[in-house]
Motif scaffolding. Structure first.
Motif, PDB file in Angstrom:
ATOM      1  N   PHE A   1     -36.313 -21.626 -28.481  1.00 45.10           N
ATOM      2  CA  PHE A   1     -35.007 -22.496 -28.460  1.00 45.10           C
ATOM      3  C   PHE A   1     -34.018 -21.883 -27.526  1.00 45.10           C
ATOM      4  N   ILE A   2     -34.116 -20.506 -26.975  1.00 48.38           N
ATOM      5  CA  ILE A   2     -33.155 -20.194 -26.102  1.00 48.38           C
ATOM      6  C   ILE A   2     -33.481 -20.350 -24.695  1.00 48.38           C
ATOM      7  N   HIS A   3     -32.784 -20.930 -24.087  1.00 44.72           N
ATOM      8  CA  HIS A   3     -32.837 -21.493 -22.603  1.00 44.72           C
ATOM      9  C   HIS A   3     -31.924 -20.628 -21.714  1.00 44.72           C
ATOM     10  N   GLN A   4     -31.251 -19.568 -21.789  1.00 44.54           N
ATOM     11  CA  GLN A   4     -30.278 -19.025 -21.031  1.00 44.54           C
ATOM     12  C   GLN A   4     -30.958 -17.613 -20.833  1.00 44.54           C
ATOM     13  N   PRO A   5     -31.201 -17.314 -19.560  1.00 41.41           N
ATOM     14  CA  PRO A   5     -31.751 -15.888 -19.257  1.00 41.41           C
ATOM     15  C   PRO A   5     -30.831 -14.795 -19.755  1.00 41.41           C
ATOM     16  N   THR A   6     -29.632 -14.791 -19.584  1.00 41.29           N
ATOM     17  CA  THR A   6     -28.807 -13.817 -19.830  1.00 41.29           C
ATOM     18  C   THR A   6     -28.777 -13.616 -21.515  1.00 41.29           C
ATOM     19  N   ALA A   7     -28.923 -14.534 -22.130  1.00 42.51           N
ATOM     20  CA  ALA A   7     -29.092 -14.533 -23.880  1.00 42.51           C
ATOM     21  C   ALA A   7     -30.419 -13.861 -24.085  1.00 42.51           C
ATOM     22  N   LEU A   8     -31.521 -14.089 -23.369  1.00 40.53           N
ATOM     23  CA  LEU A   8     -33.010 -13.611 -23.558  1.00 40.53           C
ATOM     24  C   LEU A   8     -32.829 -12.210 -23.225  1.00 40.53           C
ATOM     25  N   ALA A   9     -32.187 -11.755 -22.035  1.00 42.40           N
ATOM     26  CA  ALA A   9     -32.128 -10.573 -21.591  1.00 42.40           C
ATOM     27  C   ALA A   9     -31.312  -9.764 -22.649  1.00 42.40           C
ATOM     28  N   ALA A  10     -30.305 -10.150 -23.155  1.00 44.39           N
ATOM     29  CA  ALA A  10     -29.456  -9.503 -24.368  1.00 44.39           C
ATOM     30  C   ALA A  10     -30.212  -9.119 -25.440  1.00 44.39           C
ATOM     31  N   LEU A  11     -31.181 -10.352 -25.822  1.00 45.74           N
ATOM     32  CA  LEU A  11     -31.921 -10.087 -27.070  1.00 45.74           C
ATOM     33  C   LEU A  11     -33.202  -9.071 -26.648  1.00 45.74           C
ATOM     34  N   LEU A  12     -33.721  -9.032 -25.594  1.00 47.93           N
ATOM     35  CA  LEU A  12     -34.571  -8.041 -25.242  1.00 47.93           C
ATOM     36  C   LEU A  12     -34.046  -6.652 -25.417  1.00 47.93           C
ATOM     37  N   ALA A  13     -32.765  -6.527 -24.759  1.00 46.96           N
ATOM     38  CA  ALA A  13     -32.205  -5.237 -24.781  1.00 46.96           C
ATOM     39  C   ALA A  13     -32.009  -4.630 -26.287  1.00 46.96           C
ATOM     40  N   LEU A  14     -31.359  -5.867 -27.067  1.00 43.84           N
ATOM     41  CA  LEU A  14     -31.106  -5.384 -28.508  1.00 43.84           C
ATOM     42  C   LEU A  14     -32.339  -5.176 -29.196  1.00 43.84           C
ATOM     43  N   THR A  15     -33.452  -5.984 -28.997  1.00 44.38           N
ATOM     44  CA  THR A  15     -34.784  -5.652 -29.720  1.00 44.38           C
ATOM     45  C   THR A  15     -35.354  -4.408 -29.110  1.00 44.38           C
TER      46      THR A  15
ATOM     47  N   ASP B   1     -34.453 -19.666 -11.716  1.00 46.66           N
ATOM     48  CA  ASP B   1     -33.748 -19.606 -13.217  1.00 46.66           C
ATOM     49  C   ASP B   1     -34.899 -19.665 -14.126  1.00 46.66           C
ATOM     50  N   TYR B   2     -35.855 -20.685 -13.987  1.00 45.12           N
ATOM     51  CA  TYR B   2     -36.883 -21.098 -14.674  1.00 45.12           C
ATOM     52  C   TYR B   2     -37.839 -19.838 -14.843  1.00 45.12           C
ATOM     53  N   LEU B   3     -38.292 -19.195 -13.563  1.00 44.58           N
ATOM     54  CA  LEU B   3     -39.024 -18.274 -13.322  1.00 44.58           C
ATOM     55  C   LEU B   3     -38.639 -16.928 -14.305  1.00 44.58           C
ATOM     56  N   LEU B   4     -37.485 -16.531 -14.005  1.00 45.08           N
ATOM     57  CA  LEU B   4     -36.692 -15.565 -14.926  1.00 45.08           C
ATOM     58  C   LEU B   4     -36.879 -15.803 -16.460  1.00 45.08           C
ATOM     59  N   LEU B   5     -36.622 -16.922 -16.627  1.00 51.88           N
ATOM     60  CA  LEU B   5     -36.624 -17.361 -18.016  1.00 51.88           C
ATOM     61  C   LEU B   5     -37.924 -17.366 -18.748  1.00 51.88           C
ATOM     62  N   ALA B   6     -38.861 -17.757 -17.939  1.00 49.48           N
ATOM     63  CA  ALA B   6     -40.162 -17.683 -18.651  1.00 49.48           C
ATOM     64  C   ALA B   6     -40.495 -16.402 -18.755  1.00 49.48           C
TER      65      ALA B   6
ATOM     66  N   ARG C   1     -38.819 -14.590 -21.600  1.00 53.56           N
ATOM     67  CA  ARG C   1     -39.317 -15.137 -22.809  1.00 53.56           C
ATOM     68  C   ARG C   1     -40.756 -14.349 -23.250  1.00 53.56           C
ATOM     69  N   VAL C   2     -41.532 -14.145 -22.263  1.00 54.04           N
ATOM     70  CA  VAL C   2     -42.871 -13.700 -22.521  1.00 54.04           C
ATOM     71  C   VAL C   2     -42.731 -12.294 -22.829  1.00 54.04           C
ATOM     72  N   LEU C   3     -42.029 -11.550 -22.105  1.00 57.38           N
ATOM     73  CA  LEU C   3     -41.552 -10.208 -22.306  1.00 57.38           C
ATOM     74  C   LEU C   3     -41.092  -9.807 -23.818  1.00 57.38           C
ATOM     75  N   LEU C   4     -39.876 -10.747 -24.120  1.00 61.89           N
ATOM     76  CA  LEU C   4     -39.489 -10.760 -25.424  1.00 61.89           C
ATOM     77  C   LEU C   4     -40.446 -11.006 -26.632  1.00 61.89           C
ATOM     78  N   MET C   5     -41.064 -11.972 -26.436  1.00 65.37           N
ATOM     79  CA  MET C   5     -42.173 -12.349 -27.374  1.00 65.37           C
ATOM     80  C   MET C   5     -43.213 -11.133 -27.783  1.00 65.37           C
ATOM     81  N   VAL C   6     -43.788 -10.682 -26.487  1.00 66.46           N
ATOM     82  CA  VAL C   6     -45.004  -9.691 -26.464  1.00 66.46           C
ATOM     83  C   VAL C   6     -44.408  -8.306 -27.136  1.00 66.46           C
ATOM     84  N   PHE C   7     -43.152  -8.159 -26.699  1.00 67.82           N
ATOM     85  CA  PHE C   7     -42.453  -6.905 -27.318  1.00 67.82           C
ATOM     86  C   PHE C   7     -42.251  -7.054 -28.749  1.00 67.82           C
TER      87      PHE C   7
END
Length: 185
Positions: free
Chosen positions: A21-35, A78-83, A86-92
């Motif tokens: 449900f997250i569609h902002q690359p900056t939010a996904l990057a922040a979540l990835l860093a936090l995770t 932006d879509y390419l970065l987002l996708a 998202r894949v990196l975060l989900m696999v991590f």
């Protein structure tokens, strides 16, 4: 008293759904860093494993997306970065979950899922052993670092052996399940 394995499974599933449900690359990057930060001492091993696991997939999907987008005349980086984020975060998250939780204990309430997970884990262990045997055999036959062609031939032979083993295992599992009535309607 710690958190149960089933609670971790539910949290993992909810996290995967939430990430979609997250569609902002900056939010996904922040979540990835936090995770990654929250993963503790195993973070770098998990991150390396994640990067290696998604490298081929993300590269192929990204190249395909770029080719089709250029052909259509509309490339959205932006879509390419987002996708890819998202894949990196989900696999991590998946690797972190598996490293932290006993998957079979998490599936204790669902016997069929537990059976499937047991079969999958057995196959994973078998393939890990085959890969390790190939690596050791290849290293023992080569004193110096072999040429790229020799490594490619070894990788091809390993791929064929893994494919043959997976087909044989699938056939055996299917026959065993069929004899026990698993496919009766």
């Amino acid at each position: 008293m710690g958190v149960s394995a089933q609670t971790w499974l539910v949290a993992y599933g909810a996290a995967l759904v939430a990430v979609t449900f997250i569609h902002q690359p900056t939010a996904l990057a922040a979540l990835l860093a936090l995770t990654v930060a929250a993963a503790g001492p195993q973070r770098w091993r998990l991150l390396k494993k994640t990067l290696l696991a998604v490298l081929a997939f993300s590269l192929m999907v990204s190249v395909g997306y770029v080719i089709v987008s250029l052909w259509r005349g509309h490339l959205d980086p932006d879509y390419l970065l987002l996708a890819n984020l998202r894949v990196l975060l989900m696999v991590f998250l998946g690797f972190w979950f598996v490293a932290r939780v006993d998957v079979l204990a998490a599936l204790a309430g669902w016997p069929t899922l537990r059976l499937v997970a047991t079969l999958a884990l057995g196959q994973i262990r078998t393939f890990e052993r085959i890969v390790a045997d190939f690596r050791l055999a290849f290293e023992s036959r080569n004193i110096a670092r072999p040429h790229l062609t020799a490594r490619a031939r070894n990788a091809a032979a390993q791929g064929i052996a893994l494919m043959d083993k997976s087909v044989a295992s699938a056939t055996e599992s299917t026959l065993a399940m069929k004899s026990r009535g698993a496919f009766d309607a």
